[in-house]
Scaffold this motif. Structure first.
Motif, PDB file in Angstrom:
ATOM      1  N   MET A   1       8.012   5.964  -2.924  1.00 30.04           N
ATOM      2  CA  MET A   1       7.789   5.465  -4.260  1.00 30.04           C
ATOM      3  C   MET A   1       9.046   4.821  -4.832  1.00 30.04           C
ATOM      4  SD  MET A   1       5.248   8.203  -6.075  1.00 30.04           S
ATOM      5  CE  MET A   1       6.428   9.521  -6.110  1.00 30.04           C
ATOM      6  N   LEU A   2      10.194   5.096  -4.241  1.00 25.65           N
ATOM      7  CA  LEU A   2      11.440   4.526  -4.755  1.00 25.65           C
ATOM      8  C   LEU A   2      11.747   3.164  -4.149  1.00 25.65           C
ATOM      9  CD1 LEU A   2      13.597   7.780  -4.745  1.00 25.65           C
ATOM     10  CD2 LEU A   2      12.398   6.717  -6.671  1.00 25.65           C
ATOM     11  N   VAL A   3      10.896   2.679  -3.251  1.00 24.75           N
ATOM     12  CA  VAL A   3      11.155   1.421  -2.569  1.00 24.75           C
ATOM     13  C   VAL A   3      10.628   0.231  -3.364  1.00 24.75           C
ATOM     14  CG1 VAL A   3      10.651   0.093  -0.481  1.00 24.75           C
ATOM     15  CG2 VAL A   3      11.175   2.518  -0.317  1.00 24.75           C
TER      16      VAL A   3
ATOM     17  N   THR B   1      -0.348   3.079  -3.242  1.00 27.01           N
ATOM     18  CA  THR B   1      -0.636   3.357  -1.837  1.00 27.01           C
ATOM     19  C   THR B   1      -0.564   4.860  -1.583  1.00 27.01           C
ATOM     20  OG1 THR B   1       0.208   1.195  -1.174  1.00 27.01           O
ATOM     21  CG2 THR B   1       0.076   2.881   0.543  1.00 27.01           C
ATOM     22  N   LEU B   2       0.416   5.513  -2.172  1.00 24.98           N
ATOM     23  CA  LEU B   2       0.521   6.964  -2.024  1.00 24.98           C
ATOM     24  C   LEU B   2      -0.681   7.665  -2.677  1.00 24.98           C
ATOM     25  CD1 LEU B   2       2.249   9.150  -0.793  1.00 24.98           C
ATOM     26  CD2 LEU B   2       3.557   9.248  -2.906  1.00 24.98           C
ATOM     27  N   ALA B   3      -1.175   7.118  -3.773  1.00 23.96           N
ATOM     28  CA  ALA B   3      -2.391   7.677  -4.392  1.00 23.96           C
ATOM     29  C   ALA B   3      -3.570   7.556  -3.425  1.00 23.96           C
ATOM     30  CB  ALA B   3      -2.689   6.966  -5.708  1.00 23.96           C
ATOM     31  N   ALA B   4      -3.629   6.453  -2.696  1.00 23.34           N
ATOM     32  CA  ALA B   4      -4.696   6.294  -1.687  1.00 23.34           C
ATOM     33  C   ALA B   4      -4.546   7.350  -0.598  1.00 23.34           C
ATOM     34  CB  ALA B   4      -4.646   4.888  -1.091  1.00 23.34           C
ATOM     35  N   ILE B   5      -3.324   7.690  -0.249  1.00 27.15           N
ATOM     36  CA  ILE B   5      -3.098   8.760   0.724  1.00 27.15           C
ATOM     37  C   ILE B   5      -3.608  10.083   0.155  1.00 27.15           C
ATOM     38  CG2 ILE B   5      -1.306  10.115   1.909  1.00 27.15           C
ATOM     39  CD1 ILE B   5       0.265   7.449   2.209  1.00 27.15           C
ATOM     40  N   GLY B   6      -3.423  10.291  -1.144  1.00 33.98           N
ATOM     41  CA  GLY B   6      -3.968  11.488  -1.793  1.00 33.98           C
ATOM     42  C   GLY B   6      -5.482  11.555  -1.665  1.00 33.98           C
ATOM     43  N   VAL B   7      -6.153  10.423  -1.883  1.00 31.44           N
ATOM     44  CA  VAL B   7      -7.614  10.377  -1.727  1.00 31.44           C
ATOM     45  C   VAL B   7      -7.992  10.680  -0.277  1.00 31.44           C
ATOM     46  CG1 VAL B   7      -9.640   8.855  -1.800  1.00 31.44           C
ATOM     47  CG2 VAL B   7      -7.954   8.797  -3.655  1.00 31.44           C
ATOM     48  N   TYR B   8      -7.254  10.111   0.661  1.00 32.18           N
ATOM     49  CA  TYR B   8      -7.508  10.354   2.085  1.00 32.18           C
ATOM     50  C   TYR B   8      -7.375  11.845   2.409  1.00 32.18           C
ATOM     51  CZ  TYR B   8      -7.069   9.904   7.170  1.00 32.18           C
ATOM     52  OH  TYR B   8      -7.249  10.030   8.522  1.00 32.18           O
ATOM     53  N   LEU B   9      -6.347  12.487   1.856  1.00 29.76           N
ATOM     54  CA  LEU B   9      -6.156  13.924   2.083  1.00 29.76           C
ATOM     55  C   LEU B   9      -7.329  14.731   1.530  1.00 29.76           C
ATOM     56  CD1 LEU B   9      -2.351  14.258   1.274  1.00 29.76           C
ATOM     57  CD2 LEU B   9      -3.438  14.545   3.513  1.00 29.76           C
TER      58      LEU B   9
ATOM     59  N   TRP C   1      -2.830  16.679  -5.911  1.00 32.42           N
ATOM     60  CA  TRP C   1      -1.454  16.624  -6.398  1.00 32.42           C
ATOM     61  C   TRP C   1      -0.801  15.290  -6.047  1.00 32.42           C
ATOM     62  CZ3 TRP C   1       1.199  19.080  -9.896  1.00 32.42           C
ATOM     63  CH2 TRP C   1       0.805  20.362 -10.286  1.00 32.42           C
ATOM     64  N   VAL C   2      -0.960  14.860  -4.815  1.00 33.19           N
ATOM     65  CA  VAL C   2      -0.387  13.581  -4.396  1.00 33.19           C
ATOM     66  C   VAL C   2      -0.980  12.447  -5.228  1.00 33.19           C
ATOM     67  CG1 VAL C   2      -0.267  11.916  -2.487  1.00 33.19           C
ATOM     68  CG2 VAL C   2       0.214  14.329  -2.060  1.00 33.19           C
ATOM     69  N   PHE C   3      -2.297  12.464  -5.409  1.00 28.61           N
ATOM     70  CA  PHE C   3      -2.971  11.429  -6.184  1.00 28.61           C
ATOM     71  C   PHE C   3      -2.457  11.409  -7.624  1.00 28.61           C
ATOM     72  CE2 PHE C   3      -6.435  10.008  -8.934  1.00 28.61           C
ATOM     73  CZ  PHE C   3      -6.687   8.758  -8.400  1.00 28.61           C
ATOM     74  N   GLY C   4      -2.463  12.551  -8.279  1.00 28.12           N
ATOM     75  CA  GLY C   4      -2.056  12.628  -9.684  1.00 28.12           C
ATOM     76  C   GLY C   4      -0.601  12.255  -9.909  1.00 28.12           C
ATOM     77  N   LEU C   5       0.283  12.814  -9.085  1.00 26.41           N
ATOM     78  CA  LEU C   5       1.711  12.500  -9.247  1.00 26.41           C
ATOM     79  C   LEU C   5       1.997  11.041  -8.929  1.00 26.41           C
ATOM     80  CD1 LEU C   5       3.324  15.754  -7.800  1.00 26.41           C
ATOM     81  CD2 LEU C   5       3.190  15.033 -10.200  1.00 26.41           C
ATOM     82  N   SER C   6       1.285  10.477  -7.986  1.00 29.22           N
ATOM     83  CA  SER C   6       1.490   9.067  -7.641  1.00 29.22           C
ATOM     84  C   SER C   6       1.085   8.159  -8.797  1.00 29.22           C
ATOM     85  CB  SER C   6       0.690   8.700  -6.396  1.00 29.22           C
ATOM     86  OG  SER C   6       1.118   9.468  -5.310  1.00 29.22           O
TER      87      SER C   6
ATOM     88  N   ALA D   1       3.662   8.476 -11.490  1.00 23.62           N
ATOM     89  CA  ALA D   1       4.879   7.742 -11.125  1.00 23.62           C
ATOM     90  C   ALA D   1       4.686   6.243 -11.301  1.00 23.62           C
ATOM     91  CB  ALA D   1       5.271   8.056  -9.689  1.00 23.62           C
ATOM     92  N   PHE D   2       3.500   5.748 -10.951  1.00 22.62           N
ATOM     93  CA  PHE D   2       3.216   4.318 -11.111  1.00 22.62           C
ATOM     94  C   PHE D   2       3.285   3.917 -12.586  1.00 22.62           C
ATOM     95  CE2 PHE D   2       0.045   0.923 -11.812  1.00 22.62           C
ATOM     96  CZ  PHE D   2       0.671  -0.090 -11.098  1.00 22.62           C
ATOM     97  N   VAL D   3       2.607   4.670 -13.427  1.00 24.32           N
ATOM     98  CA  VAL D   3       2.590   4.354 -14.860  1.00 24.32           C
ATOM     99  C   VAL D   3       4.000   4.447 -15.434  1.00 24.32           C
ATOM    100  CG1 VAL D   3       1.761   5.154 -17.116  1.00 24.32           C
ATOM    101  CG2 VAL D   3       0.177   4.990 -15.179  1.00 24.32           C
ATOM    102  N   LEU D   4       4.735   5.488 -15.073  1.00 23.56           N
ATOM    103  CA  LEU D   4       6.106   5.651 -15.555  1.00 23.56           C
ATOM    104  C   LEU D   4       6.994   4.491 -15.101  1.00 23.56           C
ATOM    105  CD1 LEU D   4       8.103   7.607 -17.016  1.00 23.56           C
ATOM    106  CD2 LEU D   4       8.599   8.546 -14.756  1.00 23.56           C
ATOM    107  N   THR D   5       6.856   4.088 -13.858  1.00 20.57           N
ATOM    108  CA  THR D   5       7.672   2.999 -13.314  1.00 20.57           C
ATOM    109  C   THR D   5       7.379   1.680 -14.017  1.00 20.57           C
ATOM    110  OG1 THR D   5       7.750   4.082 -11.162  1.00 20.57           O
ATOM    111  CG2 THR D   5       8.256   1.742 -11.201  1.00 20.57           C
ATOM    112  N   ILE D   6       6.097   1.381 -14.199  1.00 25.20           N
ATOM    113  CA  ILE D   6       5.689   0.091 -14.767  1.00 25.20           C
ATOM    114  C   ILE D   6       5.913   0.021 -16.278  1.00 25.20           C
ATOM    115  CG2 ILE D   6       3.689  -1.433 -15.134  1.00 25.20           C
ATOM    116  CD1 ILE D   6       4.728  -1.410 -12.277  1.00 25.20           C
ATOM    117  N   THR D   7       5.740   1.142 -16.964  1.00 26.96           N
ATOM    118  CA  THR D   7       5.816   1.101 -18.431  1.00 26.96           C
ATOM    119  C   THR D   7       7.150   1.540 -19.014  1.00 26.96           C
ATOM    120  OG1 THR D   7       4.872   3.323 -18.650  1.00 26.96           O
ATOM    121  CG2 THR D   7       3.322   1.452 -18.645  1.00 26.96           C
TER     122      THR D   7
END
Length: 186
Positions: free
Chosen positions: A1-3, A10-18, A29-34, A37-43
């Protein structure tokens, strides 16, 4: 997520896959935190570093477009279809037979919906995130193919597919990035 700022999706999609694979708690947890993080990064994070105080690429998805207008532009102009073919050709299109490949959908969607031609051409770094996912999809497709074919047929088919993948990859690499080295301007 830092890249890159879109990678939490994409990490949220991995959460759905899990979740779909039975690891519900971890997946949620992966889905929610991702998404957080996306909203925090963008806003917050990126706007705080921009002198104008905003995320500069929001308009790349197309200002004032309806959802239908956005969907209708996913495959036009034809360069977008070429992008999809260039991404899938190194896997001999077999990555399409794996659910792992669905992890590439979030990145592909924003790229195809973008009005910025740099996002849907093959000469930039945007494919770097997708290729590991597509190659994992290829490995998964080759592994699950074992269930549907007799062992000798599967071995021959796998060898043929790997040969096609190598040829397509070498062809793609020499045409696009390495091919530029033969241009005197480069």
């Amino acid at each position: 997520m830092l890249v890159k700022e879109d990678l939490p999706i994409t990490l949220a999609a991995i959460g759905v896959y899990l979740v779909l694979k039975g690891q519900r708690r971890l997946g949620l947890w992966v889905f929610g935190l991702s998404l957080a993080a996306f909203v925090l990064t963008i806003t917050v994070v990126i706007p705080s570093m921009n002198p104008v105080g905003e995320y500069a690429f929001t308009g790349d998805i197309g200002p004032n477009r309806t959802v239908w207008e956005t969907v209708s532009t996913l495959f036009t102009p034809s360069q977008k279809v070429l992008l999809l073919a260039a991404l899938l050709a190194p896997t001999a299109f077999l990555a399409l037979f794996s659910p792992i490949t669905a992890l590439a959908v979030p990145t592909l969607l924003w790229r195809l919906a973008s009005v910025n031609p740099s996002h849907w051409t093959t000469g930039f770094h945007y494919n770097a995130v997708l290729m590991p996912i597509l190659y994992l999809g290829l490995v998964d497709a080759l592994t699950t193919g074992r269930r549907y074919l007799p062992a000798p047929t599967f071995r021959r088919a796998r060898m043929a597919v790997v040969a096609v993948c190598v040829v397509m990859t070498i062809g793609g690499v020499t045409l696009e990035p390495l091919g530029r080295l033969t241009d005197p301007v480069t």
